[in-house]
Design a protein around this motif. Structure first.
Motif, PDB file in Angstrom:
ATOM      1  N   LYS A  68      -4.764  -7.995  -1.527  1.00  0.00           N
ATOM      2  CA  LYS A  68      -3.527  -7.549  -2.171  1.00  0.00           C
ATOM      3  C   LYS A  68      -2.604  -8.729  -2.463  1.00  0.00           C
ATOM      4  O   LYS A  68      -2.598  -9.726  -1.734  1.00  0.00           O
ATOM      5  CB  LYS A  68      -2.786  -6.548  -1.275  1.00  0.00           C
ATOM      6  CG  LYS A  68      -3.517  -5.235  -1.062  1.00  0.00           C
ATOM      7  CD  LYS A  68      -3.452  -4.360  -2.306  1.00  0.00           C
ATOM      8  CE  LYS A  68      -4.041  -2.979  -2.044  1.00  0.00           C
ATOM      9  NZ  LYS A  68      -3.967  -2.124  -3.255  1.00  0.00           N
ATOM     10  N   VAL A  69      -1.803  -8.592  -3.517  1.00  0.00           N
ATOM     11  CA  VAL A  69      -0.787  -9.593  -3.840  1.00  0.00           C
ATOM     12  C   VAL A  69       0.391  -9.417  -2.875  1.00  0.00           C
ATOM     13  O   VAL A  69       0.793  -8.286  -2.600  1.00  0.00           O
ATOM     14  CB  VAL A  69      -0.303  -9.415  -5.297  1.00  0.00           C
ATOM     15  CG1 VAL A  69       0.862 -10.355  -5.604  1.00  0.00           C
ATOM     16  CG2 VAL A  69      -1.449  -9.666  -6.262  1.00  0.00           C
ATOM     17  N   GLU A 114       7.312 -11.774 -10.469  1.00  0.00           N
ATOM     18  CA  GLU A 114       6.180 -10.988 -10.986  1.00  0.00           C
ATOM     19  C   GLU A 114       5.275 -11.823 -11.885  1.00  0.00           C
ATOM     20  O   GLU A 114       4.083 -11.525 -12.009  1.00  0.00           O
ATOM     21  CB  GLU A 114       6.673  -9.740 -11.728  1.00  0.00           C
ATOM     22  CG  GLU A 114       7.540  -9.995 -12.936  1.00  0.00           C
ATOM     23  CD  GLU A 114       9.025 -10.018 -12.602  1.00  0.00           C
ATOM     24  OE1 GLU A 114       9.821  -9.798 -13.532  1.00  0.00           O
ATOM     25  OE2 GLU A 114       9.378 -10.255 -11.429  1.00  0.00           O
ATOM     26  N   SER A 122       4.004  -8.895  -1.378  1.00  0.00           N
ATOM     27  CA  SER A 122       5.149  -8.185  -1.949  1.00  0.00           C
ATOM     28  C   SER A 122       6.358  -9.107  -2.057  1.00  0.00           C
ATOM     29  O   SER A 122       6.413 -10.169  -1.421  1.00  0.00           O
ATOM     30  CB  SER A 122       5.506  -6.986  -1.070  1.00  0.00           C
ATOM     31  OG  SER A 122       5.989  -7.434   0.193  1.00  0.00           O
ATOM     32  N   SER A 123       7.340  -8.693  -2.824  1.00  0.00           N
ATOM     33  CA  SER A 123       8.571  -9.474  -2.938  1.00  0.00           C
ATOM     34  C   SER A 123       9.311  -9.500  -1.605  1.00  0.00           C
ATOM     35  O   SER A 123       9.959 -10.495  -1.265  1.00  0.00           O
ATOM     36  CB  SER A 123       9.468  -8.897  -4.036  1.00  0.00           C
ATOM     37  OG  SER A 123       9.794  -7.549  -3.759  1.00  0.00           O
ATOM     38  N   ALA A 161       3.199 -13.836  -9.375  1.00  0.00           N
ATOM     39  CA  ALA A 161       2.242 -12.922  -8.744  1.00  0.00           C
ATOM     40  C   ALA A 161       1.092 -12.586  -9.679  1.00  0.00           C
ATOM     41  O   ALA A 161      -0.025 -12.306  -9.228  1.00  0.00           O
ATOM     42  CB  ALA A 161       2.963 -11.644  -8.313  1.00  0.00           C
ATOM     43  N   GLU A 179       3.791  -0.929  -8.034  1.00  0.00           N
ATOM     44  CA  GLU A 179       2.583  -0.233  -7.589  1.00  0.00           C
ATOM     45  C   GLU A 179       1.567  -1.187  -6.984  1.00  0.00           C
ATOM     46  O   GLU A 179       0.627  -0.760  -6.312  1.00  0.00           O
ATOM     47  CB  GLU A 179       1.972   0.522  -8.774  1.00  0.00           C
ATOM     48  CG  GLU A 179       2.899   1.611  -9.315  1.00  0.00           C
ATOM     49  CD  GLU A 179       2.311   2.367 -10.484  1.00  0.00           C
ATOM     50  OE1 GLU A 179       1.166   2.047 -10.883  1.00  0.00           O
ATOM     51  OE2 GLU A 179       2.982   3.270 -11.004  1.00  0.00           O
ATOM     52  N   ASN A 180       1.736  -2.501  -7.245  1.00  0.00           N
ATOM     53  CA  ASN A 180       0.905  -3.557  -6.678  1.00  0.00           C
ATOM     54  C   ASN A 180      -0.584  -3.321  -6.882  1.00  0.00           C
ATOM     55  O   ASN A 180      -1.388  -3.464  -5.960  1.00  0.00           O
ATOM     56  CB  ASN A 180       1.212  -3.718  -5.178  1.00  0.00           C
ATOM     57  CG  ASN A 180       0.760  -5.083  -4.664  1.00  0.00           C
ATOM     58  OD1 ASN A 180       0.432  -5.984  -5.442  1.00  0.00           O
ATOM     59  ND2 ASN A 180       0.737  -5.248  -3.354  1.00  0.00           N
ATOM     60  N   ASN A 181      -0.931  -2.953  -8.118  1.00  0.00           N
ATOM     61  CA  ASN A 181      -2.355  -2.689  -8.362  1.00  0.00           C
ATOM     62  C   ASN A 181      -2.845  -3.082  -9.752  1.00  0.00           C
ATOM     63  O   ASN A 181      -4.010  -2.848 -10.093  1.00  0.00           O
ATOM     64  CB  ASN A 181      -2.656  -1.200  -8.137  1.00  0.00           C
ATOM     65  CG  ASN A 181      -1.837  -0.299  -9.045  1.00  0.00           C
ATOM     66  OD1 ASN A 181      -1.119  -0.778  -9.932  1.00  0.00           O
ATOM     67  ND2 ASN A 181      -1.918   0.997  -8.824  1.00  0.00           N
ATOM     68  N   TRP A 216       2.685  -9.202 -12.903  1.00  0.00           N
ATOM     69  CA  TRP A 216       2.048  -8.281 -11.964  1.00  0.00           C
ATOM     70  C   TRP A 216       2.949  -7.075 -11.750  1.00  0.00           C
ATOM     71  O   TRP A 216       4.174  -7.211 -11.632  1.00  0.00           O
ATOM     72  CB  TRP A 216       1.765  -8.969 -10.638  1.00  0.00           C
ATOM     73  CG  TRP A 216       0.953  -8.150  -9.682  1.00  0.00           C
ATOM     74  CD1 TRP A 216       1.359  -7.599  -8.514  1.00  0.00           C
ATOM     75  CD2 TRP A 216      -0.431  -7.796  -9.824  1.00  0.00           C
ATOM     76  NE1 TRP A 216       0.332  -6.922  -7.912  1.00  0.00           N
ATOM     77  CE2 TRP A 216      -0.786  -7.024  -8.697  1.00  0.00           C
ATOM     78  CE3 TRP A 216      -1.397  -8.056 -10.802  1.00  0.00           C
ATOM     79  CZ2 TRP A 216      -2.066  -6.515  -8.517  1.00  0.00           C
ATOM     80  CZ3 TRP A 216      -2.676  -7.538 -10.626  1.00  0.00           C
ATOM     81  CH2 TRP A 216      -2.998  -6.776  -9.496  1.00  0.00           C
ATOM     82  N   ASN A 217       2.346  -5.895 -11.718  1.00  0.00           N
ATOM     83  CA  ASN A 217       3.087  -4.666 -11.453  1.00  0.00           C
ATOM     84  C   ASN A 217       3.418  -4.625  -9.959  1.00  0.00           C
ATOM     85  O   ASN A 217       2.642  -4.110  -9.154  1.00  0.00           O
ATOM     86  CB  ASN A 217       2.237  -3.452 -11.856  1.00  0.00           C
ATOM     87  CG  ASN A 217       2.955  -2.143 -11.634  1.00  0.00           C
ATOM     88  OD1 ASN A 217       3.978  -2.082 -10.963  1.00  0.00           O
ATOM     89  ND2 ASN A 217       2.413  -1.087 -12.204  1.00  0.00           N
ATOM     90  N   THR A 218       4.572  -5.193  -9.606  1.00  0.00           N
ATOM     91  CA  THR A 218       4.915  -5.331  -8.188  1.00  0.00           C
ATOM     92  C   THR A 218       5.330  -4.007  -7.547  1.00  0.00           C
ATOM     93  O   THR A 218       5.330  -3.896  -6.326  1.00  0.00           O
ATOM     94  CB  THR A 218       6.058  -6.346  -8.017  1.00  0.00           C
ATOM     95  OG1 THR A 218       7.176  -5.955  -8.833  1.00  0.00           O
ATOM     96  CG2 THR A 218       5.607  -7.743  -8.432  1.00  0.00           C
TER      97      THR A 218
END
Length: 387
Positions: free
Chosen positions: A286-287, A207, A289-290, A210, A234-236, A230-232
């Protein structure tokens, strides 16, 4: 003090106390045949008054309902999303194992049986987390007078051993192979590969990587600033780092900056930009995801024939382990990783540290043997008398 009086041939006991509203109230009971029975009854209530539980009523709530209400009231407002998820998982566990049970009715025996059962299919670390969260809830319930005793007291944690740390990181040879493989495709179309390279060179959490922006990169000073994550889930959006110590500036070598520069130039050619100036974004802005990062790493490790299958988080362990084997101070490594304290680092990498200590002990013995050999050699050397 309790009042004990005889009335109509029977003993009456009376204990005064202040309720939760600060009003004076009384507990009375009459009809005791013997004075000592009245005194024993009064002494029990005096003890509850001293403990602060007198006048409080046990709850009739189900354990699962009480835990959820307690979580929403006392825990949820101050927790990170990841920790909130952990509490909600514990709530599901409570709901499953204590279905239909009121919190006031659970016994120590039932709770220990639960821990024994839970430990059969979970690692001991998971059992410890569940017990810690339940214990906190139960302690608050006890303090508030909603239950009469702590059924988690002296509970024994059970569970199988977690995955050995040595299985969570790559050895130096596979680490070099992975770096060479990932460097073949420094391409913003596949940002997860550059993210993996960054993890191997920095030891940062997923995170944190990211959440890196181009302002955090400083080739001039040879540093990267980790000041957010990064808020992984909610990804926003951004979020705070895991702890205060996780806000740090770490030094990296020029090779990583060269790769990031190559990556950035390719981004500009493709017109990939982010409103937050994020480094690692997909074509849709978008970032990654894990899950996407783990899938990429799984494929990469197969390609290079790695001896171990690790997760993206294992790249952080790989970085730290490599530095330990290279003799870098464990205290420096702890600060570099952003651990809350050195004890965490020592606990995580104790196996490696013990290996290093064994090697150092061998060096010590050899050094002492050399001293002894030098002494014996000097004893055999010819002596010369002064002329």
């Amino acid at each position: 003090m309790a009042s004990i009086v005889k009335k109509n041939g029977k003993w009456l006991a009376r204990v005064s106390y202040y309720n939760e509203l600060g009003q004076r109230s009384y507990k009375n009971k009459s009809g005791f045949q013997l004075k000592r029975d009245a005194e024993a009854w009064a002494a029990n209530w005096e003890k509850e008054k001293f403990d602060g539980t007198i006048g409080k009523v046990e709850t009739n709530q189900l354990f699962s309902d009480y835990f959820l209400n307690w979580y929403h009231t006392f825990k949820e407002p101050t927790l990170s999303l990841a920790t909130k998820r952990r509490y909600l998982i514990t709530h599901k566990v409570v709901e499953q194992y204590f279905s239909g049970y009121k919190i006031a009715d659970i016994t120590r025996l039932q709770y220990q049986q639960f821990l024994n059962d839970y430990g059969k299919s979970h690692a001991i670390a998971s059992s410890q987390k569940v017990n810690t969260q339940i214990k906190a809830c139960v302690h608050d319930a006890l303090d508030d007078g909603h239950i009469k005793f702590d059924f988690t007291k002296k509970a024994k944690i059970t569970g199988h051993a977690g995955k050995d740390i040595s299985l969570k990181f790559l050895d130096a040879d596979d680490m070099m192979k992975l770096i060479a493989y990932l460097k073949l495709d420094i391409n913003p179309v596949h940002p997860t590969k550059m993210m993996a390279l960054t993890a191997l060179y920095t030891g940062a959490r997923f995170e944190e990587i990211a959440g890196l922006t181009w302002e955090d990169i400083s080739p001039k000073f040879g540093t990267i600033s980790i000041n957010k994550a990064w808020n992984t889930l909610e990804n926003n959006s951004f979020k705070e780092t895991k702890n205060a110590q996780s806000n740090r500036i770490i030094r990296v070598n020029s090779e990583l900056f060269d790769m990031l520069n190559q990556y950035h130039n390719a981004q500009k050619m493709l017109g990939l930009t982010s409103s937050n100036n994020l480094i690692f974004i997909r074509k849709n802005g978008k970032v990654p995801s894990s899950n996407a990062s783990n899938n990429m790493l799984h494929t990469a490790l197969k390609k290079i024939g790695a001896k171990k299958a690790i997760t993206f988080h294992g790249l952080r362990h790989t970085h730290a382990s490599y530095l330990i084997y290279k003799g870098v101070s464990i205290y420096y490594i702890s600060e570099r990783l952003g651990h809350a304290n050195y004890t965490i680092t020592m606990n995580i990498y104790s196996h490696i540290i013990h290996e290093m200590e064994t090697a150092e002990n061998s060096k010590l013995v050899r050094a002492l043997d050399e001293l002894n050999g030098a002494f014996l050699k000097s004893r055999k050397a010819p002596s010369y008398q002064r002329l």
